[in-house]
Structure formats: C-alpha cells, structure tokens
Scaffold this motif. Structure first.
Motif, PDB file in Angstrom:
ATOM      1  N   ILE A 125       0.858  -1.182   0.000  1.00 48.71           N
ATOM      2  CA  ILE A 125       0.000   0.000   0.000  1.00 48.71           C
ATOM      3  C   ILE A 125       0.893   1.230   0.000  1.00 48.71           C
ATOM      4  O   ILE A 125       1.740   1.394   0.871  1.00 48.71           O
ATOM      5  N   LYS A 126       0.700   2.086  -0.990  1.00 52.94           N
ATOM      6  CA  LYS A 126       1.496   3.313  -1.122  1.00 52.94           C
ATOM      7  C   LYS A 126       0.569   4.513  -1.190  1.00 52.94           C
ATOM      8  O   LYS A 126      -0.524   4.428  -1.741  1.00 52.94           O
ATOM      9  N   GLY A 127       1.020   5.630  -0.659  1.00 48.91           N
ATOM     10  CA  GLY A 127       0.239   6.858  -0.719  1.00 48.91           C
ATOM     11  C   GLY A 127      -0.931   6.848   0.244  1.00 48.91           C
ATOM     12  O   GLY A 127      -1.052   5.986   1.110  1.00 48.91           O
ATOM     13  N   ALA A 128      -1.804   7.818   0.067  1.00 48.67           N
ATOM     14  CA  ALA A 128      -2.987   7.946   0.916  1.00 48.67           C
ATOM     15  C   ALA A 128      -4.032   8.764   0.179  1.00 48.67           C
ATOM     16  O   ALA A 128      -3.717   9.474  -0.789  1.00 48.67           O
ATOM     17  N   GLY A 129      -5.263   8.664   0.623  1.00 48.40           N
ATOM     18  CA  GLY A 129      -6.344   9.462   0.037  1.00 48.40           C
ATOM     19  C   GLY A 129      -6.488   9.215  -1.452  1.00 48.40           C
ATOM     20  O   GLY A 129      -6.515   8.079  -1.916  1.00 48.40           O
ATOM     21  N   ASP A 130      -6.534  10.310  -2.223  1.00 45.28           N
ATOM     22  CA  ASP A 130      -6.708  10.206  -3.673  1.00 45.28           C
ATOM     23  C   ASP A 130      -5.497   9.625  -4.387  1.00 45.28           C
ATOM     24  O   ASP A 130      -5.600   9.182  -5.527  1.00 45.28           O
ATOM     25  N   SER A 131      -4.327   9.633  -3.738  1.00 44.24           N
ATOM     26  CA  SER A 131      -3.115   9.102  -4.372  1.00 44.24           C
ATOM     27  C   SER A 131      -2.801   7.671  -3.908  1.00 44.24           C
ATOM     28  O   SER A 131      -1.701   7.178  -4.136  1.00 44.24           O
ATOM     29  N   LEU A 132      -3.767   7.006  -3.282  1.00 43.24           N
ATOM     30  CA  LEU A 132      -3.576   5.636  -2.812  1.00 43.24           C
ATOM     31  C   LEU A 132      -3.327   4.705  -3.997  1.00 43.24           C
ATOM     32  O   LEU A 132      -3.997   4.785  -5.016  1.00 43.24           O
ATOM     33  N   ARG A 133      -2.300   3.845  -3.867  1.00 43.02           N
ATOM     34  CA  ARG A 133      -1.973   2.857  -4.899  1.00 43.02           C
ATOM     35  C   ARG A 133      -1.680   1.526  -4.238  1.00 43.02           C
ATOM     36  O   ARG A 133      -1.255   1.468  -3.091  1.00 43.02           O
ATOM     37  N   LEU A 134      -1.863   0.467  -4.988  1.00 43.48           N
ATOM     38  CA  LEU A 134      -1.477  -0.880  -4.572  1.00 43.48           C
ATOM     39  C   LEU A 134      -0.393  -1.337  -5.531  1.00 43.48           C
ATOM     40  O   LEU A 134      -0.559  -1.247  -6.750  1.00 43.48           O
ATOM     41  N   VAL A 135       0.721  -1.809  -4.989  1.00 39.74           N
ATOM     42  CA  VAL A 135       1.863  -2.162  -5.832  1.00 39.74           C
ATOM     43  C   VAL A 135       2.151  -3.651  -5.693  1.00 39.74           C
ATOM     44  O   VAL A 135       2.479  -4.133  -4.609  1.00 39.74           O
ATOM     45  N   LEU A 136       2.014  -4.364  -6.804  1.00 42.40           N
ATOM     46  CA  LEU A 136       2.269  -5.797  -6.860  1.00 42.40           C
ATOM     47  C   LEU A 136       3.665  -6.027  -7.412  1.00 42.40           C
ATOM     48  O   LEU A 136       3.990  -5.574  -8.517  1.00 42.40           O
ATOM     49  N   THR A 137       4.511  -6.691  -6.651  1.00 41.08           N
ATOM     50  CA  THR A 137       5.843  -7.053  -7.128  1.00 41.08           C
ATOM     51  C   THR A 137       5.700  -8.304  -7.988  1.00 41.08           C
ATOM     52  O   THR A 137       5.100  -9.285  -7.578  1.00 41.08           O
ATOM     53  N   ILE A 138       6.265  -8.253  -9.186  1.00 42.64           N
ATOM     54  CA  ILE A 138       6.162  -9.367 -10.123  1.00 42.64           C
ATOM     55  C   ILE A 138       7.495 -10.100 -10.151  1.00 42.64           C
ATOM     56  O   ILE A 138       8.526  -9.513 -10.478  1.00 42.64           O
ATOM     57  N   GLY A 139       7.454 -11.366  -9.798  1.00 42.04           N
ATOM     58  CA  GLY A 139       8.676 -12.172  -9.816  1.00 42.04           C
ATOM     59  C   GLY A 139       9.634 -11.794  -8.707  1.00 42.04           C
ATOM     60  O   GLY A 139       9.236 -11.438  -7.598  1.00 42.04           O
ATOM     61  N   ASP A 140      10.911 -11.830  -9.026  1.00 45.24           N
ATOM     62  CA  ASP A 140      11.982 -11.543  -8.070  1.00 45.24           C
ATOM     63  C   ASP A 140      11.983 -10.061  -7.712  1.00 45.24           C
ATOM     64  O   ASP A 140      12.096  -9.212  -8.596  1.00 45.24           O
ATOM     65  N   PRO A 141      11.852  -9.720  -6.423  1.00 41.17           N
ATOM     66  CA  PRO A 141      11.851  -8.301  -6.033  1.00 41.17           C
ATOM     67  C   PRO A 141      13.106  -7.553  -6.476  1.00 41.17           C
ATOM     68  O   PRO A 141      13.049  -6.351  -6.726  1.00 41.17           O
ATOM     69  N   ASP A 142      14.229  -8.247  -6.609  1.00 39.49           N
ATOM     70  CA  ASP A 142      15.470  -7.597  -7.039  1.00 39.49           C
ATOM     71  C   ASP A 142      15.398  -7.124  -8.492  1.00 39.49           C
ATOM     72  O   ASP A 142      16.181  -6.276  -8.905  1.00 39.49           O
ATOM     73  N   ASP A 143      14.456  -7.680  -9.286  1.00 35.93           N
ATOM     74  CA  ASP A 143      14.299  -7.258 -10.675  1.00 35.93           C
ATOM     75  C   ASP A 143      13.601  -5.908 -10.787  1.00 35.93           C
ATOM     76  O   ASP A 143      13.673  -5.252 -11.827  1.00 35.93           O
ATOM     77  N   GLY A 144      12.883  -5.503  -9.737  1.00 39.08           N
ATOM     78  CA  GLY A 144      12.224  -4.198  -9.728  1.00 39.08           C
ATOM     79  C   GLY A 144      10.993  -4.105 -10.605  1.00 39.08           C
ATOM     80  O   GLY A 144      10.529  -3.010 -10.904  1.00 39.08           O
ATOM     81  N   LYS A 145      10.436  -5.228 -11.028  1.00 34.53           N
ATOM     82  CA  LYS A 145       9.261  -5.199 -11.898  1.00 34.53           C
ATOM     83  C   LYS A 145       7.996  -5.184 -11.037  1.00 34.53           C
ATOM     84  O   LYS A 145       7.816  -6.031 -10.173  1.00 34.53           O
ATOM     85  N   THR A 146       7.136  -4.208 -11.286  1.00 31.22           N
ATOM     86  CA  THR A 146       5.911  -4.078 -10.513  1.00 31.22           C
ATOM     87  C   THR A 146       4.720  -3.786 -11.418  1.00 31.22           C
ATOM     88  O   THR A 146       4.885  -3.390 -12.578  1.00 31.22           O
ATOM     89  N   CYS A 147       3.554  -3.983 -10.862  1.00 31.74           N
ATOM     90  CA  CYS A 147       2.302  -3.545 -11.485  1.00 31.74           C
ATOM     91  C   CYS A 147       1.648  -2.638 -10.470  1.00 31.74           C
ATOM     92  O   CYS A 147       1.289  -3.072  -9.378  1.00 31.74           O
ATOM     93  N   ASP A 148       1.529  -1.362 -10.792  1.00 30.37           N
ATOM     94  CA  ASP A 148       0.952  -0.371  -9.886  1.00 30.37           C
ATOM     95  C   ASP A 148      -0.536  -0.227 -10.180  1.00 30.37           C
ATOM     96  O   ASP A 148      -0.915   0.122 -11.304  1.00 30.37           O
ATOM     97  N   PHE A 149      -1.358  -0.482  -9.159  1.00 29.11           N
ATOM     98  CA  PHE A 149      -2.799  -0.368  -9.304  1.00 29.11           C
ATOM     99  C   PHE A 149      -3.267   0.959  -8.723  1.00 29.11           C
ATOM    100  O   PHE A 149      -2.914   1.310  -7.602  1.00 29.11           O
ATOM    101  N   SER A 150      -4.063   1.690  -9.504  1.00 36.43           N
ATOM    102  CA  SER A 150      -4.692   2.922  -9.022  1.00 36.43           C
ATOM    103  C   SER A 150      -6.194   2.798  -9.247  1.00 36.43           C
ATOM    104  O   SER A 150      -6.650   1.904  -9.962  1.00 36.43           O
ATOM    105  N   ARG A 151      -6.954   3.688  -8.661  1.00 30.96           N
ATOM    106  CA  ARG A 151      -8.408   3.625  -8.779  1.00 30.96           C
ATOM    107  C   ARG A 151      -8.832   3.662 -10.244  1.00 30.96           C
ATOM    108  O   ARG A 151      -8.333   4.461 -11.021  1.00 30.96           O
ATOM    109  N   ALA A 152      -9.729   2.782 -10.599  1.00 32.86           N
ATOM    110  CA  ALA A 152     -10.217   2.713 -11.991  1.00 32.86           C
ATOM    111  C   ALA A 152     -11.268   3.776 -12.216  1.00 32.86           C
ATOM    112  O   ALA A 152     -11.892   4.258 -11.326  1.00 32.86           O
TER     113      ALA A 152
END
Length: 130
Positions: A103-130
């Motif tokens: 969980i990142k941010g707060a209020g209107d800037s709240l996001r959910l960040v899914l780490t994809i695969g190895d965290p050291d690779d730095g690949k993520t999928c950032d979810f924001s309000r649809a």
C-alpha cells in the motif's frame, strides 16, 4: 560555558533532532479496509476489484509468470507483518496467493503495488483507482 551558549547549544541540538526525525520519515498513514474497496486498474493492463466482505475478482493480474483470466477469490488487509510493512493487501485468486501488494500513498493518491517475480528485478504492477 555561559547561559547563552548553553541555550544556543540546546536549541541547536533540538533543531538537529527534528531534522533527523523528519529525514527518517514517519510511519505511513494507515488505511482502513473501506479505503481499499472498489475497482483498481494496473499499469500492466490488469484489473482488480476488491469487494466489501472480502471477495475479489481479477483480470490479467500477473501472478508469477501467468496473468489471471477473470479469476474470483478473496482478499484481506494484513497488518503489522513481522519484519515487513505496517500494512499490505493479501489476495487469493483461484487458490493462488500473493502477499506483496504493498500500500502506497494515501487518500486520492492511494496505490497498490504488486511485485512481479523476483523483487530484485524491480518489476511491478501499480494499481490505481479505476
């Protein structure tokens, strides 16, 4: 040391303490389950819907190397994870778990960040309000 020097030294130490506290940052604001309920769209072109009561649906959510296809499941807000973040979202879609929706941010800037695969690779999928 004079009284004026002692006061100056005390004031300087207090200011340094405030600066250090601010530089280290404070604990992120906590969110409630109700803050997370709703439709989310990911930067990886995935969709995730979190419903009150703990049900979830997903489309193309990247779990491991395989994106989901219209999966249904459950979700919960995990709190106070030993050695981890203060809060995160755990989702189970058709029996596949991931506990790394941060969980990142707060209020209107709240996001959910899914780490994809190895965290050291730095690949993520950032979810924001649809």
């Amino acid at each position: 040391m004079t009284l004026t020097s002692a006061r100056l030294l005390a004031a300087t130490a207090a200011a340094a303490g405030l600066l250090l506290t601010g530089a280290c940052g404070s604990e992120p604001a906590r969110v409630a389950t109700t803050d997370l309920v709703g439709a989310w769209h990911g930067s990886c072109d995935a969709d995730l819907t979190l419903v009150a009561g703990g049900t979830a649906t997903g489309r193309a959510v990247p779990i491991g190397a395989t994106p989901t296809t219209g999966d249904h499941g459950t979700w919960r807000l995990d709190e106070d994870i030993p050695g981890g973040p203060a809060q995160r979202v755990a989702v189970n879609l058709d029996g596949q778990h991931w506990d790394n929706l941060d969980i990142k941010g707060a209020g209107d800037s709240l996001r959910l960040v899914l780490t994809i695969g190895d965290p050291d690779d730095g690949k993520t999928c950032d979810f924001s309000r649809a």
